[in-house]
Design an enzyme around this catalytic site. Structure first.
Site, PDB file in Angstrom:
ATOM      1  N   ASP A 132      11.452  -4.290 -10.391  1.00 46.35           N
ATOM      2  CA  ASP A 132      11.608  -3.184 -11.355  1.00 46.35           C
ATOM      3  C   ASP A 132      12.812  -3.483 -12.243  1.00 46.35           C
ATOM      4  OD1 ASP A 132       9.907  -2.186  -9.288  1.00 46.35           O
ATOM      5  OD2 ASP A 132      10.506  -0.120  -9.715  1.00 46.35           O
ATOM      6  N   LYS A 182       7.455   2.484 -16.218  1.00 49.01           N
ATOM      7  CA  LYS A 182       8.085   3.460 -15.320  1.00 49.01           C
ATOM      8  C   LYS A 182       9.013   4.350 -16.137  1.00 49.01           C
ATOM      9  CE  LYS A 182      11.463   3.104 -11.487  1.00 49.01           C
ATOM     10  NZ  LYS A 182      12.081   2.154 -10.544  1.00 49.01           N
ATOM     11  N   LYS A 241       4.425   4.548 -13.331  1.00 50.13           N
ATOM     12  CA  LYS A 241       5.301   4.989 -12.238  1.00 50.13           C
ATOM     13  C   LYS A 241       6.246   6.076 -12.742  1.00 50.13           C
ATOM     14  CE  LYS A 241       8.873   3.482  -8.951  1.00 50.13           C
ATOM     15  NZ  LYS A 241       9.537   2.335  -8.283  1.00 50.13           N
TER      16      LYS A 241
END
Length: 307
Positions: free
Chosen positions: A159, A222, A258
């Site tokens: 990430d 995300k 996400k």
């Protein structure tokens, strides 16, 4: 500059000239304009009032649990605490054989080895934040080195935070090159790009960040790091999901979504689940395409599911 490794997805769409700036502007211009605040507010109101209630059932909660990235990203994290977190995940299958485990354990890169060595649940991924998390303000070489080390230590997902300074100043080439380089490093391992939507604020900035991240190879986009005052919001989620849908229509690539940052209640989780379902469809409601990053929600969900 090397061509982006996902350019084949855009075949038939590349009619820009050689000027890099106009190339990226052309890519952005291929997409619908960002929805207005009123449009977004109307959509969220409709989803909240008409749709969320229908998902208030154990099957939806089980799916949400299986899409959790169980997260520990505190400055007080230590080996013992991360090991304890991993043991909870290891013991889950014996305690709840009828339920799917969480999707991933998400930690800082220096704990990748502890998690990967002690994790026994085969279906659970080892996710690491990387690339100068949470500000993305460091040398590209450091981002590459940190990501390479995390992967070497056992991370199966990475990430990273999109370089917000580059986005807001219009330096799209450097922004995209950096994401592409990190995706190349990840290979077939999942790369999630954090847009930090609380800082981007406007629908237009969120749309741009989403398009450029996906174009550059992101497997997921995300919402947030959880380190800023504003974390995930339904409005940002809706804009991101709409953009994912349009990207999929153009390229055939399915990009995951996400939500992370301040998600602590079942109501929060159900709202994001429903936004994904209503915008992208049921096929996105799977850990391969939907995640919720949280440190607090797992126990609450389990109680609700098993009561």
């Amino acid at each position: 500059m090397s061509e982006h490794h996902h350019c084949d997805c855009h075949e038939g769409h590349h009619h820009y000239d050689s000027n890099e700036e106009s190339k990226y502007q052309y890519i952005l211009d291929e997409y619908s304009t960002a929805p207005t605040e009123e449009e977004v507010a109307r959509a969220i109101k409709k989803i909240t009032e008409e749709k969320v209630g229908k998902n208030r059932n154990k099957e939806a909660l089980k799916t949400i649990y299986s899409c959790l990235d169980l997260t520990s990203l505190k400055c007080t994290d230590n080996a013992e605490g991360i090991l304890t977190l991993t043991e909870v995940v290891n013991n889950f299958e014996e305690k709840y054989p009828y339920l799917k485990n969480v999707a991933a354990i998400c930690v800082y890169p220096n704990f990748a080895n502890i998690v990967s060595q002690s994790l026994e649940a085969e279906s659970v991924e080892v996710a690491c934040v990387s690339g100068g998390f949470p500000s993305s303000q460091t040398f590209s070489e450091v981002k590459i080195a940190e990501t390479a080390l995390a992967l070497q230590e056992g991370a199966t997902e990475i990430d990273i935070v999109l370089s917000i300074g580059k986005l807001l100043s219009g330096d799209y080439e450097s922004l995209c090159d950096e994401i592409q380089e990190l995706k190349d490093l990840c290979g077939d391992r999942t790369l999630k790009v954090i847009l930090e939507t609380g800082i981007l604020r406007s629908a237009e900035n969120i749309r741009k960040a989403a398009i450029l991240s996906m174009y550059s190879g992101a497997d997921f986009i995300k919402t947030s790091t959880g380190k800023e005052a504003v974390g995930a919001t339904p409005e940002a989620a809706y804009i991101m999901c709409r953009t994912i849908k349009e990207y999929h229509a153009k390229t055939g690539r399915k990009i995951g979504f996400k939500a992370a940052g301040g998600i602590s209640t079942i109501d929060d989780a159900l709202l994001y689940y429903t936004i994904v379902e209503e915008t992208l469809g049921k096929e996105w409601l799977d850990s391969k395409l939907f995640r919720i990053g949280t440190s607090r929600l797992a126990a609450t969900l389990l109680n609700e599911i098993t009561e």
